[in-house]
Enzyme design. Structure first.
Site, PDB file in Angstrom:
ATOM      1  N   TYR A   1       1.599  10.539   5.066  1.00 43.08           N
ATOM      2  CA  TYR A   1       1.710  11.813   4.348  1.00 43.08           C
ATOM      3  C   TYR A   1       1.175  12.982   5.170  1.00 43.08           C
ATOM      4  O   TYR A   1       1.568  14.123   4.967  1.00 43.08           O
ATOM      5  CB  TYR A   1       0.931  11.751   3.030  1.00 43.08           C
ATOM      6  CG  TYR A   1       1.730  11.201   1.873  1.00 43.08           C
ATOM      7  CD1 TYR A   1       2.276   9.925   1.927  1.00 43.08           C
ATOM      8  CD2 TYR A   1       1.930  11.957   0.721  1.00 43.08           C
ATOM      9  CE1 TYR A   1       2.994   9.420   0.870  1.00 43.08           C
ATOM     10  CE2 TYR A   1       2.649  11.461  -0.349  1.00 43.08           C
ATOM     11  CZ  TYR A   1       3.175  10.189  -0.276  1.00 43.08           C
ATOM     12  OH  TYR A   1       3.889   9.694  -1.338  1.00 43.08           O
TER      13      TYR A   1
ATOM     14  N   ASP B   1       5.676  -5.814   1.094  1.00 43.78           N
ATOM     15  CA  ASP B   1       6.930  -6.226   0.458  1.00 43.78           C
ATOM     16  C   ASP B   1       6.696  -7.414  -0.479  1.00 43.78           C
ATOM     17  O   ASP B   1       7.217  -7.457  -1.593  1.00 43.78           O
ATOM     18  CB  ASP B   1       8.024  -6.509   1.502  1.00 43.78           C
ATOM     19  CG  ASP B   1       7.589  -7.491   2.578  1.00 43.78           C
ATOM     20  OD1 ASP B   1       6.380  -7.788   2.684  1.00 43.78           O
ATOM     21  OD2 ASP B   1       8.471  -7.975   3.324  1.00 43.78           O
TER      22      ASP B   1
ATOM     23  N   LYS C   1       1.559  -3.735   6.078  1.00 42.10           N
ATOM     24  CA  LYS C   1       2.632  -4.411   6.815  1.00 42.10           C
ATOM     25  C   LYS C   1       2.107  -4.722   8.212  1.00 42.10           C
ATOM     26  O   LYS C   1       2.584  -4.179   9.218  1.00 42.10           O
ATOM     27  CB  LYS C   1       3.888  -3.524   6.866  1.00 42.10           C
ATOM     28  CG  LYS C   1       4.703  -3.534   5.591  1.00 42.10           C
ATOM     29  CD  LYS C   1       5.471  -4.837   5.351  1.00 42.10           C
ATOM     30  CE  LYS C   1       6.686  -4.928   6.261  1.00 42.10           C
ATOM     31  NZ  LYS C   1       7.413  -6.216   6.039  1.00 42.10           N
TER      32      LYS C   1
ATOM     33  N   ASP D   1       1.854   4.712  -3.115  1.00 46.64           N
ATOM     34  CA  ASP D   1       2.770   5.547  -3.902  1.00 46.64           C
ATOM     35  C   ASP D   1       3.816   4.669  -4.564  1.00 46.64           C
ATOM     36  O   ASP D   1       4.086   4.785  -5.763  1.00 46.64           O
ATOM     37  CB  ASP D   1       3.424   6.579  -2.972  1.00 46.64           C
ATOM     38  CG  ASP D   1       4.340   7.525  -3.715  1.00 46.64           C
ATOM     39  OD1 ASP D   1       3.960   7.971  -4.818  1.00 46.64           O
ATOM     40  OD2 ASP D   1       5.443   7.810  -3.207  1.00 46.64           O
TER      41      ASP D   1
ATOM     42  N   ASP E   1       4.011   3.170  -8.743  1.00 43.47           N
ATOM     43  CA  ASP E   1       5.135   3.421  -9.655  1.00 43.47           C
ATOM     44  C   ASP E   1       5.658   2.102 -10.222  1.00 43.47           C
ATOM     45  O   ASP E   1       5.993   2.003 -11.401  1.00 43.47           O
ATOM     46  CB  ASP E   1       6.288   4.129  -8.915  1.00 43.47           C
ATOM     47  CG  ASP E   1       6.291   5.634  -9.146  1.00 43.47           C
ATOM     48  OD1 ASP E   1       5.218   6.184  -9.447  1.00 43.47           O
ATOM     49  OD2 ASP E   1       7.369   6.258  -9.031  1.00 43.47           O
TER      50      ASP E   1
HETATM   51  C1  IPM Z   1       2.423  10.756  -6.717  1.00 44.59           C
HETATM   52  C2  IPM Z   1       3.618  11.613  -6.426  1.00 44.59           C
HETATM   53  C3  IPM Z   1       3.292  12.520  -5.243  1.00 44.59           C
HETATM   54  C4  IPM Z   1       3.090  11.616  -4.045  1.00 44.59           C
HETATM   55  C5  IPM Z   1       4.306  13.621  -4.975  1.00 44.59           C
HETATM   56  C6  IPM Z   1       4.555  14.482  -6.177  1.00 44.59           C
HETATM   57  C7  IPM Z   1       3.880  14.460  -3.795  1.00 44.59           C
HETATM   58  O1  IPM Z   1       4.737  10.828  -6.217  1.00 44.59           O
HETATM   59  O2  IPM Z   1       1.343  11.309  -6.968  1.00 44.59           O
HETATM   60  O3  IPM Z   1       2.572   9.536  -6.722  1.00 44.59           O
HETATM   61  O4  IPM Z   1       4.056  11.230  -3.380  1.00 44.59           O
HETATM   62  O5  IPM Z   1       1.935  11.298  -3.761  1.00 44.59           O
HETATM   63 MG    MG Z   2       4.430   8.750  -6.611  1.00 50.60          MG
END
Ligand code: IPM
Ligand code: MG
Length: 370
Positions: free
Chosen positions: A143, A227, A194, A251, A255
């Site tokens: 990032y 993975d 990884k 990230d 999710d």
């Molecule tokens: C998160 C989001 C952020 C990230 C975006 C909005 C920059 O996806 O907080 O998970 O990628 O970190």
């Molecule tokens: Mg995210």
């Protein structure tokens, strides 16, 4: 008299302002019913800040955030700002807050509420009772790594570059947070990288194993390729307790873990810095979900993730675990009572708006407290 706690609210874009309004009600309840007083300030971040100031967050807001005891953020972004350059995009505001406040540890719990077991896309026996904590590195890796950018090549093509880079101290301080959390949980840490293809992953693995061996030998520990970890999360998620991982894998894995619980609309997060010599620790709290521009302004958003993020602020920044428990219990009771926002609606339940959900949670706090 202790000093008032300084809270900075950054509602942001899309559904951010709607869900933050419900957090304000919880704050008001605490002020009226508990010996707690907050100095609450509100400011702009994300697309709304870009519209007003041409940047996603201003220097003044960064200073306010540094001075605050905790920052609560709604969400940033939306298609309206798709054409804006990266450096000024809504997301850049969030990334700058993380970086400037040195919020290197991102705690993302994935908890499956009993009432929502059937809302998961996985079989209920796989997710019932699920309680995972993902600890994501937040201020390093791909990032922020240099070099980065898009350049023109002599042959007329273009090249996009990002760099995944980690130094020892960045890995060590992050995984320590994971081991400390595991001590208070089920005592297991999975480190995900990884290392089979990336040097940065190999370093991650070696440094993490060293921290485990030297400082936390009593904690159960395993390395798992990212993975494979993604696969195991949907195969048998309850094998995990704490997962420590880098910025990008964190990230994605967070999710994925969030979806196991039935709704992104339920999940809070905390981003923490190091504890200073004066005992102060920066903390930013935000829902894992995004700004959901498609449903913004329609009273459809689920305020629970943001309310639970505020509960995390009470627990981690204000040492008020009792009040955090109260909020979490109130949320559970409201769900048990059958109220649902659209994102978690199920047959036989009562569909309610954002503010009715917030109202019900505050009323439930009243009931549980008295
Ligand atoms: C998160 C989001 C952020 C990230 C975006 C909005 C920059 O996806 O907080 O998970 O990628 O970190
Ligand atoms: Mg995210």
């Amino acid at each position: 008299m202790t000093e008032n706690k300084k809270l900075l609210l950054l509602p942001g874009d899309g559904i951010g302002p709607e869900v933050m309004a419900e957090v304000r009600r919880v704050i008001t309840w605490l002020e009226q019913n508990r010996e707690l007083a907050f100095d609450v300030e509100e400011d702009l971040v994300g697309g709304c800040c870009y519209d007003a100031h041409g940047v996603a967050v201003t220097d003044a807001t960064i200073e306010k955030a540094k001075a605050a005891d905790a920052v609560i953020l709604g969400a940033v972004g939306g298609p309206k700002w798709d054409g804006v350059a990266y450096a000024a995009r809504p997301e850049a505001g969030l990334l700058r807050l993380r970086k400037d406040l040195e919020l290197f540890a991102n705690l993302r719990p994935a908890i499956c509420f009993d009432a929502l077991v059937d809302a998961s896309s996985l079989k209920s026996e796989l997710v019932s009772g699920l309680d995972i904590m993902i600890v994501r590195e937040l201020t390093g890796g791909i990032y922020f790594g240099e070099p980065r950018g898009i350049t023109d090549l002599p042959n007329g093509e273009r090249r996009g570059v990002n760099t995944n880079v980690y130094d020892t101290h960045e890995i060590v301080r992050l995984v320590r947070v994971g081991f400390e959390l595991a001590k208070k949980r089920r005592g297991k840490v999975t480190s995900s990288e990884k290392s089979n293809v990336m040097e940065s992953g190999l370093l991650w693995r070696e440094e993490t194993m060293k921290v485990h061996a030297e400082e936390y030998p009593e904690i159960e520990f395993e390395n798992m390729l990212a993975d494979a970890c993604a696969m195991q999360l949907v195969r048998r998620p309850k094998q995990f307790d704490v997962i420590v991982t880098d910025n990008l894998f964190g990230d994605m894995l967070s999710d994925e873990a969030a979806m196991l619980t039935g709704s992104l609309g339920m999940l809070p997060s905390a981003s923490l810095g190091a504890k200073g010599a004066d005992g102060r620790q920066a903390g930013l709290y935000e829902p894992v979900h995004g700004s959901a521009p498609d449903i913004a302004g329609q009273e459809l958003a689920n305020p629970i993730a943001t309310i639970l993020s505020f509960a995390m602020a009470l627990r981690y920044s204000f040492d008020r675990g009792g009040e955090a428990d109260l909020i979490e219990k109130a949320v559970e009771a409201v769900l048990d009572g059958g109220l649902r926002t659209a994102d978690i609606m199920q047959d036989g339940m009562t569909k309610v708006s954002t503010s009715v959900m917030g109202d019900a949670i505050v009323k439930q706090m009243d009931k549980l407290a008295n």
